[in-house]
Enzyme design. Structure first.
Site, short mmCIF file in Angstrom:
data_model
loop_
_atom_site.label_atom_id
_atom_site.label_comp_id
_atom_site.label_asym_id
_atom_site.label_seq_id
_atom_site.Cartn_x
_atom_site.Cartn_y
_atom_site.Cartn_z
N LYS A 221 0.94 -1.13 -0.08
CA LYS A 221 0.02 -0.04 0.14
C LYS A 221 0.75 1.38 0.02
O LYS A 221 0.84 2.08 -0.93
CB LYS A 221 -1.03 -0.10 1.19
CG LYS A 221 -2.08 0.90 1.26
CD LYS A 221 -2.86 0.98 2.39
CE LYS A 221 -3.76 -0.51 2.55
NZ LYS A 221 -4.38 -0.56 3.89
N ARG B 43 -3.17 3.46 8.64
CA ARG B 43 -3.31 2.09 7.86
C ARG B 43 -2.28 1.33 7.91
O ARG B 43 -1.28 1.67 7.70
CB ARG B 43 -3.60 2.47 6.59
CG ARG B 43 -4.56 3.86 6.29
CD ARG B 43 -4.41 4.39 4.77
NE ARG B 43 -5.09 3.42 3.99
CZ ARG B 43 -5.11 3.84 2.60
NH1 ARG B 43 -4.65 4.87 2.10
NH2 ARG B 43 -5.88 2.85 1.93
N GLY C 105 -7.30 -9.89 7.73
CA GLY C 105 -6.94 -10.54 8.95
C GLY C 105 -6.14 -9.27 9.85
O GLY C 105 -6.04 -9.56 11.07
N MET D 209 -4.92 -5.47 10.99
CA MET D 209 -5.54 -4.18 11.74
C MET D 209 -6.50 -3.66 10.72
O MET D 209 -6.24 -3.25 9.51
CB MET D 209 -4.79 -3.38 12.25
CG MET D 209 -5.42 -2.60 13.48
SD MET D 209 -4.35 -1.20 13.87
CE MET D 209 -4.72 -0.08 12.31
N ARG E 116 -3.54 -1.53 -6.37
CA ARG E 116 -2.59 -2.49 -6.51
C ARG E 116 -3.07 -3.37 -7.59
O ARG E 116 -4.23 -3.49 -8.25
CB ARG E 116 -2.94 -3.44 -5.26
CG ARG E 116 -4.26 -3.91 -5.12
CD ARG E 116 -4.43 -4.85 -3.61
NE ARG E 116 -6.01 -4.71 -3.25
CZ ARG E 116 -6.37 -4.71 -2.01
NH1 ARG E 116 -5.50 -4.99 -0.97
NH2 ARG E 116 -7.64 -4.78 -1.84
N HIS F 141 -7.57 -41.65 -2.79
CA HIS F 141 -7.65 -42.48 -4.07
C HIS F 141 -8.61 -41.51 -5.12
O HIS F 141 -8.40 -41.42 -6.09
CB HIS F 141 -8.42 -44.00 -3.85
CG HIS F 141 -8.60 -44.47 -4.93
ND1 HIS F 141 -9.71 -44.69 -5.56
CD2 HIS F 141 -7.52 -45.46 -5.78
CE1 HIS F 141 -9.87 -45.34 -6.78
NE2 HIS F 141 -8.66 -45.84 -6.96
N SER G 102 11.76 -42.62 -17.00
CA SER G 102 10.60 -41.73 -17.00
C SER G 102 10.41 -41.81 -15.46
O SER G 102 10.34 -42.99 -14.72
CB SER G 102 9.52 -42.47 -17.44
OG SER G 102 8.17 -41.84 -17.08
N GLY H 217 9.11 -41.82 -11.97
CA GLY H 217 7.54 -42.09 -11.30
C GLY H 217 7.72 -41.35 -9.85
O GLY H 217 7.82 -41.96 -9.00
N THR H 218 7.39 -40.04 -9.93
CA THR H 218 7.77 -39.23 -8.80
C THR H 218 6.91 -39.42 -7.56
O THR H 218 7.13 -39.13 -6.45
CB THR H 218 7.74 -37.73 -9.06
OG1 THR H 218 6.82 -37.44 -9.69
CG2 THR H 218 9.35 -37.55 -9.70
N CYS I 260 6.40 -38.67 -14.88
CA CYS I 260 4.84 -38.94 -15.23
C CYS I 260 4.27 -39.09 -13.95
O CYS I 260 3.31 -39.70 -13.97
CB CYS I 260 5.15 -40.20 -15.91
SG CYS I 260 5.85 -41.88 -15.01
N TYR J 49 10.74 -34.19 -21.37
CA TYR J 49 9.27 -34.00 -21.38
C TYR J 49 8.57 -33.99 -19.95
O TYR J 49 9.34 -34.70 -18.98
CB TYR J 49 8.63 -35.04 -22.47
CG TYR J 49 8.54 -36.31 -21.97
CD1 TYR J 49 7.64 -36.76 -21.08
CD2 TYR J 49 9.50 -37.41 -22.38
CE1 TYR J 49 7.53 -38.10 -20.68
CE2 TYR J 49 9.56 -38.49 -21.91
CZ TYR J 49 8.48 -39.30 -21.14
OH TYR J 49 8.73 -40.60 -20.89
P1 ADP Z 1 -7.47 -2.12 3.80
O1 ADP Z 1 -6.19 -2.66 3.77
O2 ADP Z 1 -8.50 -3.05 4.63
O3 ADP Z 1 -8.23 -1.92 2.47
P2 ADP Z 1 -7.17 0.63 3.85
O4 ADP Z 1 -6.12 1.16 4.93
O5 ADP Z 1 -7.16 0.74 2.50
O6 ADP Z 1 -7.48 -0.70 4.42
O7 ADP Z 1 -8.56 1.75 4.53
C1 ADP Z 1 -9.57 1.24 4.00
C2 ADP Z 1 -10.73 2.44 3.66
O8 ADP Z 1 -10.32 3.65 4.52
C3 ADP Z 1 -10.14 2.95 2.28
O9 ADP Z 1 -10.54 2.16 1.40
C4 ADP Z 1 -10.79 4.27 2.57
O10 ADP Z 1 -11.98 4.29 2.03
C5 ADP Z 1 -10.54 4.61 3.84
N1 ADP Z 1 -9.44 5.61 4.05
C6 ADP Z 1 -8.14 5.09 4.22
N2 ADP Z 1 -7.28 6.33 4.40
C7 ADP Z 1 -8.19 7.21 4.11
C8 ADP Z 1 -8.03 8.68 3.84
N3 ADP Z 1 -6.64 9.18 4.10
N4 ADP Z 1 -8.95 9.50 3.71
C9 ADP Z 1 -10.34 9.07 3.49
N5 ADP Z 1 -10.21 7.57 3.45
C10 ADP Z 1 -9.41 6.80 3.70
MG MG Z 2 -7.86 -0.63 1.15
#
Ligand code: ADP
Ligand code: MG
Ligand code: MG
Length: 894
Positions: free
Chosen positions: A36, A106, A115, A117, A358, A476, A786, A788-789, A853, A873
């Protein structure tokens, strides 16, 4: 699945700024800044509208853990400096009560990881600043809506207050005002809500909601670091095999607000359709919302395509402009990243901001279409396209699948293991016999068994799909089904089968022979009723990608097939021959099994030969069919391999029936069956050992091969058989059997008065470690090797293939093994034997043809290895042939 080693150099710089003043980071610094953070910097550099901010490196997270959970020295000071710069750029002040700068905090590791924060938004607000912000913006609702979100998120993720405690307060206020939607709560209600939320914090966390913004920030950063090691995150990394990462980065960013009113909003999008690959912007947005409201399902979002219609009260064209900006950004991003992007954006009073990008995850079908389209658009080269498509994902294109629309409305009865992909529906059949009979009678059935055994193959082949209640991914049923490209869900433990009563129950529902079920072998889901499916298309983009792959690969790709139908299908998938034609399956059908059993039960050579004589015409006919289907291409025929008891009936009833047919006493059958019983059949009397004891079996099989070849030659069908002798451990075994095979070839030629050339080669499987160790000796007697792993893995590890699932999951969970060595070749151990045997074999015999194979022949990682050690092959099940072709090209291009 990332397996990256940290390549980031140790660096003292802890904070990387991105904004108008300067941008320290770059898109390729994912290991240091997280995905990110690196992309926020990259987007800023290429001029996209990204709110300014800074990224704390993953190295700081590592240092935090090294320091017994203390920040590295100077980190907070560096953050404060960066915040000062943000204040300068925005003209706002962090901690100001009149014009506060608000931040988001973030998480973000090098690999995207659900999973971890949750994001904290609106950080920097407190009891006074909220009043200031309300005055400054003239928008009290917005100020308090932001504050209640901060207290909620902060309480949730930093102070670990249970989410429902906040939820309950919100519900109370909504109820008292008689409204349902968050946005319909009055301003007074929001103010009250903030007060109630602070009480919730006090009650559950034992402290007041922190009013000092710098303290809020420090604690939030620490919470992100801490989330790297929470169970959810650790387990996710283990399941996905993510190793070698330093930790998570922390992104601190200026807030932009999607919740200021009806000219604001927030959304997520893909620059192309991730399910189909269609070059059409695909996304959703919500008006007057913030953060993850879109994905949280608080209100129903609208498709981005509708955005131009969005008219805000104060600005008639807000939607049109935002949409146009998004389309421009799509082009910029795709040009820059040369791939489909998955983006997050926010619109504040009509102005659009980018918050994340991404590379977008996509289905196999989409990957193929997108790669082809991008070559046409000159965004990427052919080679790049070949390298980019995950080979394993091609499976999804080759099999029928449930129509996503039809599946959406169905709820699975239970979920088992996705043992063999594809989609199937039918009525349950509870034995192999029943499956065969009912299929022949025109029904479509799903074979439902506790588990399957080699005796069930006929039923499995006839059924539309297979469902088992026990057994794992290498059971199986799973292995056989994958070989055929037949849909199979294995190990569905909640399915309780009553075989006698011809019914099963799952979670309280009962299904009998007349109830239709559907199974999804790609997900393991089991459904009640018929779900519509869609057939695969092998033309168009798929064919283009295959053509490119063939251009670059060095490895040939053959198939494992035992029937003309499978051989034909594999040819359509591009197989260049058969690398493994197992002969044992041919003995199960119809009355052959009786002749086979007669042969096994024979007390002397004469009786055995008499029974073999009955089998000969069947074998010859099978070979004619397979050689014809594979004309002009090599077919490696493996001589009988399994221990004989696998062909015998084990229950009294079938033993009695067999005795009657053979005209012997039931006791005779029973005693011969128990005589043949072995403690460790897979280490027992099987493979070439059978031909040493019963040479007449080899003679019959070789005779059938040679006669079939002659039949074909006479019909101008160019048959190219290769005789493969299995389970060889010593040169002498092979020498003796080779001599016998050669003698048989000559005898048949003489008997058939055939004077032409036949070119039948004789080689061996390398599947016993001793054969690999002495490959130079073995090669003197072999025209080809051949690998046979499957057996080679079993014997190198000393794991029984059939029982390994009793402990293998523990080995994977405890990271003793990275992955199942029966699915992906253990290149360090078993691979060493392969590499050595190739080298030794070719030293003794220059240019010795070597192939593989085992099940591994269709596993992309294993194909890479085969390319590296210089095999000629790989051979795999028909449905994996395209995967192997693509993987082989990727290996050659890497
Ligand atoms: P995740 O990794 O779960 O996608 P993010 O860090 O991308 O979490 O944050 C989730 C959402 O929080 C973003 O899609 C956006 O909508 C909101 N967000 C994050 N940073 C900002 C920001 N600077 N201003 C406004 N919204 C934000
Ligand atoms: Mg996000
Ligand atoms: Mg999230």
């Amino acid at each position: 699945m990332a397996k990256k080693k940290s390549t980031a150099k140790k660096t003292d710089k802890m904070v990387y700024y991105f904004g108008k003043t300067k941008t320290d980071g770059k898109g390729d610094m994912k290991m240091l800044l997280g995905g990110k953070g690196a992309n926020l910097a990259e987007m800023t550099s290429i001029g996209l509208p990204v709110p300014a901010g800074f990224t704390i490196t993953t190295e700081c997270c590592a240092a935090y853990y090294k320091n017994k959970r203390k920040f590295p020295t100077g980190l907070l000071a560096d953050c404060e400096k960066a915040v000062k710069l943000l204040e300068k750029e925005t003209g706002k002040k962090f901690g100001s009560n009149s014009n506060p700068l608000l931040l988001s905090v973030r998480s973000g590791a090098a690999v995207s990881m659900p999973g971890m924060m949750n994001t904290i938004l609106n950080l920097g607000l407190n009891d006074e600043a909220v009043v200031g912000m309300a005055n400054m913006s003239g928008n009290e609702r917005f100020a308090y809506d932001s504050y209640r979100r901060l207290i909620n998120m902060y309480g949730d993720v930093v102070l670990e207050v249970p989410h429902h405690a906040f939820e309950a307060e919100f519900d109370k206020i909504k109820a008292s005002e008689g409204v349902h939607e968050d946005n319909d709560v009055s301003i007074q209600g929001l103010i009250k809500l903030c007060a109630e939320y602070k009480k919730v914090v006090k009650k559950h966390a034992g402290i007041d909601f922190p009013q000092d913004p710098m303290e809020q920030l420090a604690l939030a950063i620490e919470a992100v670091f801490a989330s790297w090691m929470i169970d959810k995150a650790v387990i996710y990394r283990r399941i996905e095999g993510i190793i070698g990462l330093a930790g998570t980065a922390v992104n601190v960013q200026t807030m932009v607000f999607g919740n200021m009113g009806d000219d604001c909003g927030t959304g997520v999008a893909f620059t192309r359709n991730p399910a189909t690959g269609q070059n059409k912007f695909y996304g959703e947005f919500l008006i007057n919302a913030q953060g993850e409201d879109v994905v949280a399902g608080i209100r129903t979002p609208q498709p981005v395509a509708e955005m131009p219609k969005w008219k805000a009260p104060n600005n008639k064209t807000v939607g049109k402009e935002a949409h146009a900006t998004l389309m421009k950004i799509k082009t910029t991003l795709e040009k820059h990243y040369k791939d489909v992007q998955d983006i997050e954006f926010t619109i504040e009073q009509g102005k659009l901001y980018m918050l994340q990008t991404r590379n977008g995850k996509r289905t196999g079908a989409a990957a193929v279409k997108i790669a082809c389209d991008m070559v046409k658009e000159k965004l990427i080269s052919e080679k790049e396209a070949v390298k980019r498509i995950p080979a394993g994902d091609l499976t999804q294109l080759l099999l029928p699948s449930f129509d996503p629309a039809a599946k959406k409305s169905a709820k699975p009865l239970t979920i088992g293991l996705p043992a063999s992909p594809g989609a199937a529906f039918g009525k349950p059949a509870f034995s192999a016999e029943e499956a065969v009979d009912r299929t022949h009678a025109g029904e479509q059935v799903i074979l439902v068994r506790k588990e399957t055994s080699p005796e069930d193959v006929d039923g499995m082949h006839n059924a539309a799909g297979i469902l088992t209640s026990t057994g794992g991914m290498t059971s199986h049923a799973a292995v056989v089904a994958r070989g055929w490209g037949k849909c199979c869900v294995a190990g569905a433990g909640e399915v309780h089968i009553n075989e006698k009563g011809k019914k099963f129950t799952v979670n309280g529902k009962t299904f009998g022979v007349n109830d239709v079920i559907s199974i999804d072998g790609s997900t393991g889901e089991v459904f009640s009723g018929e779900i519509a499916s869609v057939e695969p298309k092998l033309s168009g983009d798929f064919a283009t990608v295959m053509k490119w792959a063939d251009k670059y690969r060095k490895l040939d790709v053959r198939t494992n097939a035992d029937s003309p139908a499978d051989a034909k299908r594999a040819r359509q998938f591009g197989a260049q021959g058969i690398g493994l034609c197992r002969t044992e399956h041919m003995f199960f059908e119809g009355d052959r099994i009786t002749a086979m059993r007669e042969m096994i039960l024979a007390e002397n050579v004469a009786d055995r030969e008499a029974a073999l004589k009955k089998l000969l015409p069947y074998q010859r006919k099978d070979f004619v069919g397979i050689f014809t289907a594979m004309k002009n291409l090599p077919v490696t025929v493996r001589l009988l391999d399994p221990p004989l008891h696998e062909f015998l009936p084990h229950d009294a009833k079938s033993q009695n029936e067999l005795a009657k047919i053979l005209g012997v006493k039931p006791a005779t059958v029973k005693s011969r069956v128990s005589q043949l019983h072995e403690m460790n059949p897979m280490l027992g009397h099987r493979g070439c050992r059978l031909s040493i004891t019963y040479p007449e079996i080899l003679v019959m099989q070789v005779t059938a091969i040679v006669e079939a070849t002659i039949v074909c030659k006479k019909k101008k069908v160019n048959a190219q058989p290769e005789i493969m002798i299995p389970l060889v451990g010593t040169k002498q075994e092979l020498a003796q059997l080779r001599a016998l095979a050669e003698e048989t070839i000559e005898n048949v030629k003489k008997a058939k008065k055939y004077t032409g050339k036949l070119d039948i080669t004789i080689g061996t499987m390398i599947e016993i470690p001793r054969a690999a160790l002495t490959a130079d000796e073995v090669a003197e007697e072999a025209d080809f090797f051949s690998f046979g792993t499957n057996d080679l893995t079993q014997l190198t590890f000393g794991y029984s293939r059939d029982d390994v699932n009793g402990f293998l999951p523990d080995y994977i969970n405890n990271e003793i093994l990275e992955r199942d060595p029966f699915q992906s070749l253990d290149t360090t151990g078993v691979g060493q034997l392969v590499e050595m045997a190739v080298a030794k074999g070719r030293k003794a015999k220059k240019g010795l043809k070597c192939g593989i194979c085992g099940e591994h022949g269709g596993d992309p990682a294993s194909v890479f290895f085969c390319h590296e050690v210089g095999l000629n092959y790989v051979s795999c099940s028909p449905f994996r042939v395209p995967i192997a072709r693509l993987a082989a090209a990727q290996a050659a291009l890497s």
